[in-house]
Design a protein around this motif. Structure first.
Motif, mmCIF file in Angstrom:
data_model
loop_
_atom_site.group_PDB
_atom_site.id
_atom_site.type_symbol
_atom_site.label_atom_id
_atom_site.label_comp_id
_atom_site.label_asym_id
_atom_site.label_seq_id
_atom_site.Cartn_x
_atom_site.Cartn_y
_atom_site.Cartn_z
ATOM 1 N N GLY A 44 0.810 -1.215 0.000
ATOM 2 C CA GLY A 44 0.000 0.000 0.000
ATOM 3 C C GLY A 44 0.844 1.266 0.000
ATOM 4 N N HIS A 108 2.276 8.091 6.595
ATOM 5 C CA HIS A 108 1.128 7.400 5.998
ATOM 6 C C HIS A 108 -0.181 8.099 6.378
ATOM 7 C CE1 HIS A 108 -0.287 3.172 4.561
ATOM 8 N NE2 HIS A 108 -1.041 4.135 4.065
ATOM 9 N N HIS A 112 -3.073 10.059 4.006
ATOM 10 C CA HIS A 112 -4.520 9.838 4.046
ATOM 11 C C HIS A 112 -5.268 11.149 4.301
ATOM 12 C CE1 HIS A 112 -4.984 5.217 4.546
ATOM 13 N NE2 HIS A 112 -3.914 5.503 3.827
ATOM 14 N N ASP A 211 -7.231 -0.175 3.764
ATOM 15 C CA ASP A 211 -5.797 0.050 3.896
ATOM 16 C C ASP A 211 -5.181 -0.994 4.812
ATOM 17 O OD1 ASP A 211 -3.683 2.358 3.405
ATOM 18 O OD2 ASP A 211 -3.408 1.653 5.447
ATOM 19 N N HIS A 215 -0.612 3.249 11.144
ATOM 20 C CA HIS A 215 -0.941 4.676 11.269
ATOM 21 C C HIS A 215 -0.811 5.133 12.709
ATOM 22 C CE1 HIS A 215 -2.661 5.392 7.200
ATOM 23 N NE2 HIS A 215 -2.716 4.072 7.224
HETATM 24 ZN ZN LIG Z 1 -2.738 4.030 2.982
#
Ligand SMILES: [Zn+2]
Length: 251
Positions: A44, A108, A112, A211, A215
């Motif tokens: 990803g 990350h 987003h 996803d 995070h």
């Molecule tokens: Zn992502």
């Protein structure tokens, strides 16, 4: 044997764990499968973790320079040329390079937030993205993008990050995930048929995506971003590059 525990997906803040070696594959770079791990295998747009393995019984340690998914397992790749790797059954302490991982988590989540703002305010779909610790890029179907707009996007993303929005991980049955209209923009429909559960990352009030990455738990941990560049990749496709304002945080 069940797959080893993959702790990165349930607790992104776990940086160390004790584990037992299940499988050793010799080669130029030795590959190891453990019964549990804190390593993220990459995917990803988020690169895999790095770190170390420590054998408590004799104090030997090994650098892990990459990890990846293979056959459903997270495989750890040692530095090439290590002549005396761990053995099956060894108990090891598994440690992440946490400063690097945490920078990737912040990056990350920042990406987003960028996706969320560009979608909400401009209706532009994401087509791809990539990151390294502290910096990343996202590609959008965003025909009308231009310099002034990019400045305003940067300001809006920073407002959203400063709003201290909670970041939640959820795992949904596939049907339920497909019923969420916003998830379609992240190309959830490209996921293989066999996947029954969809993991989602929600920046509460801003963004919701399918996803697999790691995070931070709150956007306040990201700090701020700055746009470092933007370019056209064709008439419609545009790329925005960002970096964290404060990319280095000690572990
Ligand atoms: Zn992502």
């Amino acid at each position: 044997m069940p797959t080893g525990e993959q702790l990165c997906y349930t607790d992104a803040y776990l940086r160390s764990v004790m584990a037992r070696v299940r499988h050793v594959e010799p080669g130029d770079a030795t590959l190891l499968v453990l019964d549990r791990t804190v390593f993220y295998p990459g995917g990803g747009g988020q690169p895999s973790d790095r770190g170390t393995l420590l054998r408590a019984v004799d104090g030997r340690s090994w650098a892990v320079h990459a990890a990846r998914k293979a056959g459903g397992e997270i495989v750890h790749e040692l530095d090439p040329g290590d002549a005396d790797p761990p053995r099956v059954g060894d108990d090891l302490q598994v440690d992440l390079d946490w400063a690097r991982r945490f920078a990737l988590m912040r990056t990350h989540t920042a990406l987003h937030a960028l996706c969320g703002v560009v979608w909400r305010d401009h209706g532009a779909l994401v087509t791809g993205g990539n990151m390294e610790p502290g910096a990343g890029r996202m590609d959008f179907e965003f025909e009308s993008m231009h310099g002034d707009l990019v400045d305003s996007i940067e300001a809006t993303v920073n407002e959203e990050l400063a709003a201290a929005r909670e970041v939640r991980v959820n795992v949904l049955p596939r049907d339920e995930a497909f019923a969420i209209p916003d998830l379609i923009r992240t190309k959830i429909n490209l996921l293989p048929e066999g996947i029954e559960q969809i993991r989602t990352i929600e920046i509460v009030g801003l963004d919701l995506q399918a996803d697999g990455g790691t995070h931070v738990a709150n956007t306040s941990e990201v700090g701020g971003i700055r746009v470092t560049g933007y370019e056209s990749k064709g008439r419609i496709n545009k790329r925005i590059r960002v970096e964290l304002v404060d990319p280095i945080v000690a572990g």
